[in-house]
Design a protein around this motif. Structure first.
Motif, PDB file in Angstrom:
ATOM      1  N   THR A   8      -7.248   6.899   0.390  1.00  0.00           N
ATOM      2  CA  THR A   8      -7.024   5.641  -0.323  1.00  0.00           C
ATOM      3  C   THR A   8      -7.277   5.881  -1.810  1.00  0.00           C
ATOM      4  OG1 THR A   8      -9.303   4.916  -0.245  1.00  0.00           O
ATOM      5  CG2 THR A   8      -7.903   4.373   1.657  1.00  0.00           C
ATOM      6  N   ARG A  64      -9.339   4.530  -3.721  1.00  0.00           N
ATOM      7  CA  ARG A  64     -10.767   4.627  -4.001  1.00  0.00           C
ATOM      8  C   ARG A  64     -11.269   6.027  -3.654  1.00  0.00           C
ATOM      9  NH1 ARG A  64     -13.869   1.907  -7.141  1.00  0.00           N
ATOM     10  NH2 ARG A  64     -14.288   0.014  -6.016  1.00  0.00           N
ATOM     11  N   ARG A  80     -24.755  -7.113   1.164  1.00  0.00           N
ATOM     12  CA  ARG A  80     -25.192  -7.249  -0.214  1.00  0.00           C
ATOM     13  C   ARG A  80     -24.616  -8.489  -0.878  1.00  0.00           C
ATOM     14  NH1 ARG A  80     -26.164  -3.426  -2.995  1.00  0.00           N
ATOM     15  NH2 ARG A  80     -26.773  -1.617  -1.804  1.00  0.00           N
ATOM     16  N   ARG A 128       0.635   5.423   1.824  1.00  0.00           N
ATOM     17  CA  ARG A 128       1.786   6.048   2.462  1.00  0.00           C
ATOM     18  C   ARG A 128       2.191   7.328   1.791  1.00  0.00           C
ATOM     19  NH1 ARG A 128       4.215   0.920   4.118  1.00  0.00           N
ATOM     20  NH2 ARG A 128       3.173   0.582   6.098  1.00  0.00           N
ATOM     21  N   GLU A 187     -21.307  -3.907   2.725  1.00  0.00           N
ATOM     22  CA  GLU A 187     -20.990  -4.674   1.522  1.00  0.00           C
ATOM     23  C   GLU A 187     -21.195  -6.163   1.760  1.00  0.00           C
ATOM     24  OE1 GLU A 187     -20.683  -3.421  -1.337  1.00  0.00           O
ATOM     25  OE2 GLU A 187     -20.631  -1.381  -0.558  1.00  0.00           O
ATOM     26  N   HIS A 239     -20.450   7.358   2.312  1.00  0.00           N
ATOM     27  CA  HIS A 239     -19.395   7.138   3.320  1.00  0.00           C
ATOM     28  C   HIS A 239     -18.062   7.703   2.850  1.00  0.00           C
ATOM     29  CE1 HIS A 239     -21.673   4.831   6.097  1.00  0.00           C
ATOM     30  NE2 HIS A 239     -21.876   3.820   5.298  1.00  0.00           N
ATOM     31  N   HIS A 240     -17.746   7.399   1.583  1.00  0.00           N
ATOM     32  CA  HIS A 240     -16.462   7.867   1.064  1.00  0.00           C
ATOM     33  C   HIS A 240     -16.381   9.381   1.106  1.00  0.00           C
ATOM     34  CE1 HIS A 240     -14.873   4.070  -0.021  1.00  0.00           C
ATOM     35  NE2 HIS A 240     -15.695   3.815  -1.013  1.00  0.00           N
ATOM     36  N   ALA A 261      -2.589  13.438   1.739  1.00  0.00           N
ATOM     37  CA  ALA A 261      -3.811  13.556   2.527  1.00  0.00           C
ATOM     38  C   ALA A 261      -4.241  12.194   3.068  1.00  0.00           C
ATOM     39  CB  ALA A 261      -4.921  14.154   1.663  1.00  0.00           C
ATOM     40  N   GLN A 262      -3.431  11.157   2.804  1.00  0.00           N
ATOM     41  CA  GLN A 262      -3.757   9.815   3.281  1.00  0.00           C
ATOM     42  C   GLN A 262      -5.098   9.312   2.765  1.00  0.00           C
ATOM     43  OE1 GLN A 262      -1.636   8.024   4.534  1.00  0.00           O
ATOM     44  NE2 GLN A 262      -0.140   9.280   5.641  1.00  0.00           N
ATOM     45  N   ARG A 305       0.795  -1.215   0.000  1.00  0.00           N
ATOM     46  CA  ARG A 305       0.000   0.000   0.000  1.00  0.00           C
ATOM     47  C   ARG A 305       0.833   1.273   0.000  1.00  0.00           C
ATOM     48  NH1 ARG A 305      -2.351  -2.991   2.855  1.00  0.00           N
ATOM     49  NH2 ARG A 305      -1.777  -2.124   4.877  1.00  0.00           N
ATOM     50  N   LEU A 334     -20.799   1.265  -7.464  1.00  0.00           N
ATOM     51  CA  LEU A 334     -20.873   1.110  -6.012  1.00  0.00           C
ATOM     52  C   LEU A 334     -22.288   1.433  -5.568  1.00  0.00           C
ATOM     53  CD1 LEU A 334     -17.661   3.078  -4.994  1.00  0.00           C
ATOM     54  CD2 LEU A 334     -17.928   0.606  -5.062  1.00  0.00           C
ATOM     55  N   SER A 335     -22.595   1.110  -4.315  1.00  0.00           N
ATOM     56  CA  SER A 335     -23.918   1.493  -3.835  1.00  0.00           C
ATOM     57  C   SER A 335     -23.859   2.967  -3.411  1.00  0.00           C
ATOM     58  CB  SER A 335     -24.306   0.622  -2.645  1.00  0.00           C
ATOM     59  OG  SER A 335     -23.590   1.031  -1.508  1.00  0.00           O
ATOM     60  N   ARG A 377     -24.908   4.346  -0.832  1.00  0.00           N
ATOM     61  CA  ARG A 377     -24.518   4.527   0.566  1.00  0.00           C
ATOM     62  C   ARG A 377     -23.004   4.503   0.738  1.00  0.00           C
ATOM     63  NH1 ARG A 377     -28.185   0.834   4.360  1.00  0.00           N
ATOM     64  NH2 ARG A 377     -28.047  -0.334   2.437  1.00  0.00           N
ATOM     65  N   THR A 378     -22.360   3.587   0.012  1.00  0.00           N
ATOM     66  CA  THR A 378     -20.904   3.506   0.100  1.00  0.00           C
ATOM     67  C   THR A 378     -20.281   4.818  -0.364  1.00  0.00           C
ATOM     68  OG1 THR A 378     -20.961   1.136  -0.318  1.00  0.00           O
ATOM     69  CG2 THR A 378     -18.877   2.249  -0.694  1.00  0.00           C
ATOM     70  N   ASP A 403     -13.623  -0.811  -0.075  1.00  0.00           N
ATOM     71  CA  ASP A 403     -12.380  -0.044  -0.052  1.00  0.00           C
ATOM     72  C   ASP A 403     -11.580  -0.321   1.212  1.00  0.00           C
ATOM     73  OD1 ASP A 403     -11.321   3.443  -0.107  1.00  0.00           O
ATOM     74  OD2 ASP A 403     -10.397   1.649  -0.940  1.00  0.00           O
ATOM     75  N   ARG A 428     -13.598  14.714   5.850  1.00  0.00           N
ATOM     76  CA  ARG A 428     -12.931  14.700   7.137  1.00  0.00           C
ATOM     77  C   ARG A 428     -11.419  14.738   6.970  1.00  0.00           C
ATOM     78  NH1 ARG A 428     -11.525  10.935  10.005  1.00  0.00           N
ATOM     79  NH2 ARG A 428     -12.370   9.467   8.486  1.00  0.00           N
ATOM     80  N   LYS A 429     -10.911  13.868   6.068  1.00  0.00           N
ATOM     81  CA  LYS A 429      -9.461  13.773   5.918  1.00  0.00           C
ATOM     82  C   LYS A 429      -8.874  15.055   5.362  1.00  0.00           C
ATOM     83  CE  LYS A 429      -8.938   8.794   5.305  1.00  0.00           C
ATOM     84  NZ  LYS A 429      -8.468   7.752   4.393  1.00  0.00           N
TER      85      LYS A 429
END
Lengths: 873, 97
Positions: free
Chosen positions: A812, A814, B31, A805, B28, A844-845, A809-810, A801, A837-838, A840-841, B73, A851-852
């Protein structure tokens, strides 16, 4: 109509089903908004699936179009039976298409068009465990397009009827990976629910629950009987209820019992006399339901119970009467499956021989090959008095249908018997032709030696007759078999014989196949031209098998030259062609080659997808499966994932008996690589020897190169064979850097990295480590890291990963993807669609990103995105 | 379905990040019920201050695990097959993270 009648009677139907109805409602709301959904409803027989669906549909009778189709329990179901029912309520365009022998691809396309243009629809397919092959294909195709249609598709089935090898499994498997699928399992009624139902009838609740285990149908039947004695089985309960009907009513019941799925009024009359209050008695008792004049059992379990209780003589007589009635009735005497069904049950040999083959031909023409095979089998059961010639015709047709439905043994058996028939009849031309087909089919499950023997027999036989198409095809068959055994010289010989015969005869069928063989064997541009000519010719003449084969030759040729982009073009064309024309087997061949291509290009996730699709299917030819097993095993091994050996064991078990290098070599090379990755280099010698010998016997330069490379990595010092091509020759000559450069140029990143790893040189090894890590090839990266440490190298990166690193801004990768789309101004729902993706996901992202980055709004986030260096995005 | 151990070392900068990831992971997994079943996870406090996990899943294949991780993710370092589960003592009470 039917729906309303049932809800009036609903009692135990909807107890404890509210959470399930909720799921249906939520799904329906989404469908109305244009995001089609599939709901899979499963449960045991008598578990209340129908009641649930009817309740739900009744609730929405006013705000949605309802299309309802039920699959019938006829031993050989009518092809597209359920789809015909759906067509009744669908648009006229769709109805017209259905009436014209369309194949599943055309049906599905028309259905999709209909669904797109007619407002929100609830589409119900009941009891799909009984569905014929064509209906399953239509369902599969529809599900691929469903997420942009305003339709709620509800499909019900009995779980216990769907064994691991049931064709429905494949549809379910594909559907399972979709985002817009809900699964409802109907549990039996609880003790409390049973008690609630039992109370008004004064039946002992514990006893009732004990006897029925909460099965709603069983419970209803017991309570309907009104007695205090609780029958031991559903069958007993049903018979107890029917026993209370008058004899006249019972005769109506029996008539309806032998005519699934439902009986038209005139049919019931023909079997049990004029319709009158006897029917009403049956309906009132709850055993039969009536809808639009047609009468049927309220539940299949009840019908079965009544049917099974009929004495044989009575059953025979009823079927006889049914057959006569159907035959004389104009509007149904084309319903061949039904006629064949009653003909057999009435033991009417002449009728079976009249209707079953016709039913088979019809089923075949609409893509219901499983049913077609069954119909021919039915005809064969009554074929004792046929001439050898007529018998052979039936056997040949059955064989083809079995071939198309992965029943290799049955196909082979049928053709062997057909050949015998022709021999008996003295028809040597047909005998020879049959032997060629037999040879072809013997090859599919890997019986190569028998295939070749039979092929040679065919040639010997046909050469004694005046030369014709059959001889030409016998030659191309042998050319194919030799090619598969990597005996290119012999293959070419046979191919050329076929070619000159084709020219002498002016026969395009033979010419086509000869061009395909010679083109595949020749390779290069000359080969490609021959294959393209064959494809054009075949397309012109409507020879679908040949078009598919020519396209496959083109794809395989491009793949062999590692012209991956060109191969992709051919894969696309081939897959589309096979999909549209229902060529399931060739479709698998294309998928297998594509999986191999994706593996070689380092596109492992795609390779896994293609391989997994192949492994879900059972096919008459084991070749695609063998390739798919190797591809999946290698991806797993390269990622360091478990479950590798069982795949290779199966692949080897399939490959070894064939003695064919194109199957054996990849397995051996994979075993060698796996051994190397787990550090068991000692095993490489043993694993590669047989394949290497075979490769040398057949002068297969590339296979020799690959195997010798692994042997070199195992520390086996031997002279590289002269014919070994690049890049392998470079690796064997210990020029890893040039080899790696060549691999990279060819587009094979993993092989390039492994080549670098063969080096002795620290900077090169570090490069190898970096590249292997970026490919997520952990075991290989670990081997290189150990080598570096053994050399005393410092700071060998251990962890994965780097993206998290190095990213300031750390975020990911995605999150970076999502941020990019936010910066483009997309809303969450659109981002969800774009990235599969859904919603809802995605929400979240976005929260995590805000936040980040320590910002409060999307706008601010977008601004920050602009300042991030390009390579981070 | 078989049982697998999934190792995710140094996966998240802070416990909060991991918490969010856990939420996505749960959704996830919902689903993908037919293919994946989340049994439990141990949260690791890594030497460099980051957070990792060791997860126990039942899954239809290693690819299902990777598909789930991609959708949620979350990282996957290693997937190992569980041959047998040996419980010596029940887990101590969980302290809220």
């Amino acid at each position: 109509m039917y729906i309303v009648a049932t809800t009036l009677q609903a009692d135990s139907g909807l107890l404890e089903r509210e959470p399930l109805v909720d799921v249906l409602e939520t799904a329906y709301a989404q469908a109305r908004a244009g995001h089609g959904r599939l709901v899979l409803v499963s449960g045991e027989a008598g578990g209340g699936k129908s009641a649930l669906l009817r309740y739900f549909c009744a609730e929405h009778a006013d705000d949605a179009r309802l299309l309802w189709g039920a699959c019938d329990a006829l031993f050989t179901p009518r092809p597209l039976g359920a789809i015909h029912e759906i067509a009744q309520e669908a648009g006229s365009e769709f109805r017209k298409l259905i009436d014209s022998n369309a194949i599943p691809y055309q049906v599905a396309t028309a259905l999709v068009r209909d669904l797109r243009t007619n407002g929100p629809t609830v589409l119900v397919l009941e009891d799909v465990h009984w569905a014929d092959e064509a209906t399953l294909d239509v369902l599969k195709l529809l599900l691929r397009k469903i997420d942009t249609l305003p339709v709620l598709a509800v499909v019900s089935y009995r779980d216990e009827a769907v064994s691991p090898s049931h064709p429905l499994r494949i549809v379910l498997g594909e559907a399972a990976t979709g985002l817009n699928v809900d699964r409802l399992r109907l549990p039996p009624l609880s003790r409390a629910a049973v008690a609630e139902l039992a109370e008004p009838h004064g039946v002992e609740p514990d006893e009732l629950y004990g006897a029925t285990s909460g099965n709603p149908f069983f419970v209803t039947e017991v309570l309907a009987s009104g007695g205090t004695e609780i029958p031991a089985t559903v069958r007993d309960a049903v018979l107890a209820n029917s026993g209370r009907l008058s004899q006249g009513a019972r005769s109506v019941l029996e008539a309806v019992a032998i005519t699934p799925p439902d009986a038209e009024p005139w049919l019931v009359e023909a079997l049990s006399g004029l319709l009158d209050e006897r029917v009403d008695e049956c309906v009132a008792s709850g055993m039969l339901g009536s809808s639009g004049g047609t009468v049927s059992f309220r539940h299949e379990l009840a019908r079965l119970a009544v049917e099974e209780s009929l004495p044989p003589g009575r059953k025979l007589a009823l079927h006889r009467a049914a057959l006569d009635a159907l035959v004389s009735r104009h509007e149904v005497n084309h319903d061949l499956a039904r006629l064949a069904h009653h003909a057999e049950a009435a033991h009417d040999e002449a009728a079976v021989l009249q209707y079953a083959p016709a039913a088979g031909a019809h089923a075949s023409s609409v893509g219901a090959h499983r049913e077609a095979a069954e119909q021919y089998a039915r005809a064969l059961r009554f074929a004792g008095g046929l001439s050898p010639d007529a018998l052979a015709t039936l056997l040949t047709r059955r064989s083809r249908e079995c071939y198309l439905t992965d029943q290799a043994d049955e196909a082979i058996d049928a053709l062997q018997r057909a050949a015998e028939c022709y021999r008996e009849a003295g028809d040597r031309l047909k005998e020879g032709e049959t032997l060629v087909s037999l040879s072809n089919i013997l090859w599919c499950p890997g019986r190569g030696d028998e295939a070749r023997q039979t092929g040679l027999e065919a040639v010997a036989l046909l050469e004694q007759l005046p030369a014709g198409r059959e001889l030409g095809l016998a030659y191309t068959n042998l050319s194919f078999l030799c090619e598969r055994a990597a005996d290119i010289d012999a293959a070419s010989e046979w191919g050329k014989r076929a070619f000159s015969l084709a020219e002498d005869l002016g026969d395009e069928a033979v010419l086509c196949q000869a061009l395909i063989r010679l083109g595949s064997q020749e390779g290069g541009d000359a080969g490609r031209q021959m294959l393209e000519r064959a494809a054009a010719l075949a397309s012109q003449d409507g020879r679908e098998d040949d078009v598919a084969n020519a396209l496959f030759g083109l794809a395989a040729g491009a793949l062999f030259k590692r012209s991956y982009d060109l191969a992709d073009v051919y894969f696309g064309q081939g897959l589309a062609y096979c999909g549209e024309h229902g060529h399931a087997l060739m479709h698998l061949y294309f998928l297998a080659s594509r999986a191999q291509s994706e593996l070689e290009r380092g596109r492992w996730t795609k390779a896994v997808e293609s391989a997994t699709r192949i492994l879900r299917e059972r096919a008459v030819s084991t070749y695609p499966r063998t390739r798919a097993l190797v591809v999946l095993a290698l991806v797993r091994a390269r990622r360091g994932d478990p479950d590798v050996q069982p795949l290779l064991d199966e692949a080897q078990a399939l490959a070894d008996p064939t003695g064919e290098l194109p199957r054996i070599a990849p397995v051996a090379a994979a075993r060698a690589e796996v051994a190397w990755l787990v550090g068991d280099t000692a095993a490489i010698e043993e694993v590669t020897v047989p394949a290497l010998e075979l490769a040398r016997q057949t002068n297969s330069a590339r296979a020799i190169g690959e195997l010798q490379t692994w042997r070199m990595r195992a520390g086996i010092r031997e002279e590289p064979d002269e014919i070994v091509p690049q890049p392998y020759s470079l690796q064997l000559a210990e020029d890893p850097v040039r080899a790696a450069a060549l691999w990279a140029e060819l587009g094979c990143p993993y092989e390039a990295a492994l080549a670098l790893a063969d080096s002795d040189d620290e900077p090169t090894l570090r490069r190898a480590h970096e590249e292997l890590t970026s490919l997520d090839a952990r075991p290989a990266a670990g081997i290189v890291a150990r080598r570096l440490r053994d050399r005393g190298a410092r700071d060998v990166p251990r962890g994965p990963r780097p993206s998290t690193r190095e990213n300031p801004a750390q975020l990911t990768s995605r999150e970076l993807e999502v941020l990019g789309l936010v910066a483009e101004g997309l809303r969450n729902a659109d981002i969800a669609k774009r990235l599969h993706l859904s919603p809802r996901t995605v929400d979240h992202h976005v929260s995590a990103i805000l936040r980040k980055l320590d910002v409060k709004s999307r706008g601010e986030a977008a601004a920050v995105a602009a300042t991030l260096a390009p390579q981070d995005a | 379905m078989d049982t697998y151990v999934i190792v995710r070392r140094n996966g998240w900068r802070t416990p909060d990040d991991r918490q969010l990831a856990a939420q996505r992971s749960g959704e996830e997994a919902e689903r993908m019920q037919e293919d994946i079943d989340w049994i439990r996870s141990y949260v690791l406090s890594e030497r460099d201050g980051t957070v990792g996990t060791v997860c126990i899943f039942r899954a239809s294949s290693p690819e299902a695990i990777r598909r789930h991780a991609a959708a949620a993710d979350i990282p996957v370092d290693e997937i190992v097959k569980v041959a047998d589960t040996v419980i010596v003592r029940p887990d101590p009470a969980v302290i809220a993270a």
